[in-house]
Design an enzyme around this catalytic site. Structure first.
Site, PDB file in Angstrom:
ATOM      1  N   ASP A   1       0.840  -1.197   0.000  1.00 48.95           N
ATOM      2  CA  ASP A   1       0.000   0.000   0.000  1.00 48.95           C
ATOM      3  C   ASP A   1       0.874   1.245   0.000  1.00 48.95           C
ATOM      4  OD1 ASP A   1      -2.431  -1.270   0.066  1.00 48.95           O
ATOM      5  OD2 ASP A   1      -2.498  -1.370   2.252  1.00 48.95           O
TER       6      ASP A   1
ATOM      7  N   LYS B   1      -1.913   0.740  -8.031  1.00 50.48           N
ATOM      8  CA  LYS B   1      -1.746   0.834  -9.489  1.00 50.48           C
ATOM      9  C   LYS B   1      -2.167  -0.432 -10.226  1.00 50.48           C
ATOM     10  CE  LYS B   1       1.747   4.374  -9.514  1.00 50.48           C
ATOM     11  NZ  LYS B   1       3.178   4.545  -9.408  1.00 50.48           N
TER      12      LYS B   1
END
Ligand SMILES: C[S@@+](CC[C@H](N)C(=O)[O-])C[C@H]1O[C@@H](n2cnc3c(N)ncnc32)[C@H](O)[C@@H]1O
Length: 411
Positions: free
Chosen positions: A200, A222
């Site tokens: 994260d 992403k």
């Protein structure tokens, strides 16, 4: 020259002492230090000594070893496989050494390593690995090497991946609040053994830079998620990599189960039949206030602390937080994800009775080099957050503990 080298040489071996007689002569500090490992190895320990330290006495009292309260006498080593000679009488030690030699019992001597037929290595353990270090006659160096190796194995800085018993599946690792030193030892080791790390934005990102080049690091934010929810895409990535036989670490900020969706990931993995290990982490809820000098409880000031999420505004019908009830509490309120709603949160608490004078603070990027603490009161909290340009991640702390300092006293 060769003779000299041989004098200092020893052949390392692991003795399997379970059920085998080990005779310990003397019950002072040396015996006290060595006995736990002998007992842990299952040795049948006969202790011969007129007196003993209190902790050795306690071992005898609980029946872990047999203690004969008398000095050494020839014949004591009969039936022994191994002996620890550590009385405070050099003559008795020498006589016991001679008996050991005659009976071919390997023996260590606490007073004269040169007269011993065995030396005790400095030992340590980490997750099923026993480290034993001998450095000729320099016990401090042995201990230092042992400490370095054990520490390296524990924190993963010594790359020694398990080959037969690697943690299978996915490890949900709580990375702590941001300072790379605040991950657990187990978390760090699993990270060092990972093939794939899905991380994260929050948490100890600096640790990622230390990973070897073959480790695939994936930024959870992403992962392309197309028609799925972002979380579903993360779950799927965890499942796919684990199914491909990779050791996967899901590195999360703080603790995986505190506003971290950790259980959703564990559930998705369970559904896919993938083993999942959870490694707790230090949550920002306590550690971030603490790092900024705010104790969430303090004797005589606050005997409770409540942690809530502020990501949904108090007047939003989707909010699951009972703000009016929180306003009636006297203790500390810790609000995560509350920067954007800080003004509304403060107004709601005041509207339901919490005093506007209540001390409040915001700690941004706690435990990192960028840590910043901004103080206010409940009445000024929203405006202070705005004026000071406070940005997430930040923790709001509301309550009298905010005003407690090392210099203040409640006596
Ligand atoms: C999605 S929650 C995750 C909490 C995390 N699982 C934990 O136990 O700390 C993210 C929120 O945690 C808080 N947070 C996490 N790390 C922080 C840090 N280093 N400094 C300040 N707040 C932090 C912020 O309120 C942030 O918005």
């Amino acid at each position: 020259m060769a003779e000299h080298a041989a004098e200092h040489a020893a052949y390392p071996v692991g003795l399997r002492l379970s059920g085998r007689r080990v005779v310990v002569l003397g019950a002072g500090q040396v015996a006290q230090r060595r006995l736990p490992a002998l007992l842990a190895a299952g040795a049948d320990v006969l202790l011969v000594s007129p007196s003993a330290t209190p902790s050795v006495e306690a071992m005898a009292d609980t029946g872990e070893l047999r203690w004969e309260r008398r000095p050494y006498r020839p014949g004591d080593l009969e039936g022994a496989w191994y002996a620890l000679i550590s009385t405070d009488d050099p003559e008795a030690n020498a006589a016991a050494s001679r008996e050991a030699e005659e009976r071919r019992v390997w023996a260590v001597r606490s007073d004269d390593a040169g007269a011993a037929t065995a030396w005790t290595p400095a030992t340590g353990h980490s997750e099923g690995v026993t480290v034993a270090v001998l450095t000729g006659r320099d016990p401090r160096r042995s201990a230092a090497v042992r400490d370095a190796v054990v520490e390296g194995l524990r924190d993963g800085s010594l790359a020694a991946p398990h080959h037969r018993a690697r943690t299978k599946g996915v490890a949900l690792v709580g990375g702590g609040p941001g300072d790379p030193d605040l991950i657990t030892v187990r978390g760090r080791r699993l990270l060092a053994e990972a093939d794939v790390v899905i991380a994260d934005r929050l948490g100890p990102r600096d640790l990622l830079a230390e990973l070897p080049p073959h480790v695939e690091i994936i930024d959870a934010a992403k992962i392309p998620y197309g028609r799925f929810m972002a979380q579903e895409a993360i779950n799927q990535a965890l499942i796919d990599h684990a199914k491909a036989g990779k050791a996967v670490v899901r590195l999360k900020g703080g603790d995986p189960f505190v506003f971290g969706r950790g259980m959703e990931e564990a559930q998705a993995l369970a559904e896919a039949g993938i083993p999942c290990t959870v490694v707790p982490g230090i949550s920002s809820t306590i550690s971030v206030p603490g790092a900024a000098g705010i104790p969430v409880t303090h004797r005589g000031v606050a005997h409770e602390f409540t942690v809530v999420s502020g990501h949904v505004a108090p007047d939003d019908e989707r909010s699951l937080v009972d703000w009016p009830a929180l306003a009636r509490l006297r203790g500390t309120l810790v609000v995560l994800m509350g920067v954007g709603n800080s003004a509304a949160i403060a107004a709601t608490l005041m509207a339901h009775g919490r005093s506007g004078d209540t001390p409040a603070a915001v700690v941004q990027e706690g435990t990192t080099a960028a840590q910043r603490r901004v103080d206010a009161t409940l009445a000024t909290l929203g405006e202070t957050v705005r004026a000071e340009g406070v940005r997430p991640p930040a923790v709001l702390v509301i309550g009298d503990v905010v005003a407690v300092t090392p210099g203040s006293s409640v006596e």
